[in-house]
Design a protein around this motif. Sequence first.
Motif, PDB file in Angstrom:
ATOM      1  N   UNK A  45       0.812  -1.212   0.000  1.00 62.49           N
ATOM      2  CA  UNK A  45       0.000   0.000   0.000  1.00 62.49           C
ATOM      3  C   UNK A  45       0.845   1.261   0.000  1.00 62.49           C
ATOM      4  N   UNK A  46       1.928   1.262   0.766  1.00 57.90           N
ATOM      5  CA  UNK A  46       2.800   2.444   0.807  1.00 57.90           C
ATOM      6  C   UNK A  46       3.466   2.667  -0.546  1.00 57.90           C
ATOM      7  N   UNK A  47       3.915   1.591  -1.179  1.00 59.36           N
ATOM      8  CA  UNK A  47       4.530   1.732  -2.498  1.00 59.36           C
ATOM      9  C   UNK A  47       3.496   2.143  -3.542  1.00 59.36           C
ATOM     10  N   UNK A  48       2.261   1.659  -3.412  1.00 60.55           N
ATOM     11  CA  UNK A  48       1.216   2.035  -4.363  1.00 60.55           C
ATOM     12  C   UNK A  48       0.928   3.536  -4.279  1.00 60.55           C
ATOM     13  N   UNK A  49       0.861   4.078  -3.061  1.00 54.24           N
ATOM     14  CA  UNK A  49       0.640   5.513  -2.894  1.00 54.24           C
ATOM     15  C   UNK A  49       1.784   6.316  -3.509  1.00 54.24           C
ATOM     16  N   UNK A 207       7.103  12.272  -0.699  1.00 57.73           N
ATOM     17  CA  UNK A 207       7.013  10.856  -0.338  1.00 57.73           C
ATOM     18  C   UNK A 207       6.933   9.954  -1.572  1.00 57.73           C
ATOM     19  N   UNK A 208       8.015   9.961  -2.364  1.00 54.39           N
ATOM     20  CA  UNK A 208       8.019   9.179  -3.603  1.00 54.39           C
ATOM     21  C   UNK A 208       8.591   7.789  -3.342  1.00 54.39           C
ATOM     22  N   UNK A 209       8.889   7.050  -4.392  1.00 51.41           N
ATOM     23  CA  UNK A 209       9.231   5.636  -4.278  1.00 51.41           C
ATOM     24  C   UNK A 209      10.496   5.417  -3.457  1.00 51.41           C
TER      25      UNK A 209
END
Length: 276
Positions: A45-49, A207-209
């Motif tokens: 979920x964090x990576x998807x955001x 807050x990118x990848x």
Amino acid sequence: MRDRFVKRLGEIAAAGFLVAVGGLLVWILSTQVNYTLLASPLIAGRFAEAFLLVLRIVVISSLLSVSFGVLVGLGRISTSAVTGRIAKGYVEFFRGTPLLFQLFVIFFGIPRLWETGQFPIQNWAVPAAIIGLTLNHAAYVGEAIRGGISAVPDGQMEAARSLGMSRVMALREVVLPQAWRNALAAIGNDQIILVKDTSLLTVIAVPEIMSVFRNINSNQLDPWTPLVWVCVLYLAITMSMSQLVNGLERRSNWGSDSGMLGRLSRGSSGPDGGDG
């Protein structure tokens, strides 16, 4: 050295490289990756955001940088000395200084032009990222457009002017379409670099990848598992963009000699090898 020997030598070198890299990847994926953590809904979920945020930044920055880059390229070939020098100065500055420096100037420097607490934009990180990427890559797009225009024979402009077109109309209707085709590969490569440049945005609190990777690595002390997500997400964007550029190149090649020959060859042969 004969051609056949050089060809075989290249094949052996390429195969050896593939085996070495493939073996290293297999070893990493089989021994270093925690698949339970990899499939964790929280991590995914964090990576998807982060992925959606990066995608939004890339789309906006790409559209703006290409649009502004066309104007920069036209400024570079302008007959006005003032316009040409300003465009050249812009290109020299943004190509001659690191993108990281430019992001720092925009993110940290611009808010300081206001009194403390008076800066009108509260969440400045993402707008600063878009502005920085746009200004930086517009310089490269502008040079690609300038090179594309330079590659168009001078006779095209002269022929258009002889038909009564103004210089602006001749540029728009005759020169720019050909220049776009000439510059498309360079512009596409630059936009792929723009995608990878988003990894620098972590330094201005976007807050990118890569920011998500750093946080997970700090908490889990496991670099390889989140790096799999990083690799997959960046490749998803860059490979999609490569396909888009290839499609645009095929469409822009429609009126060229090679494109015409290809269509004629396809249309002249039916299923039985006769006329279509």
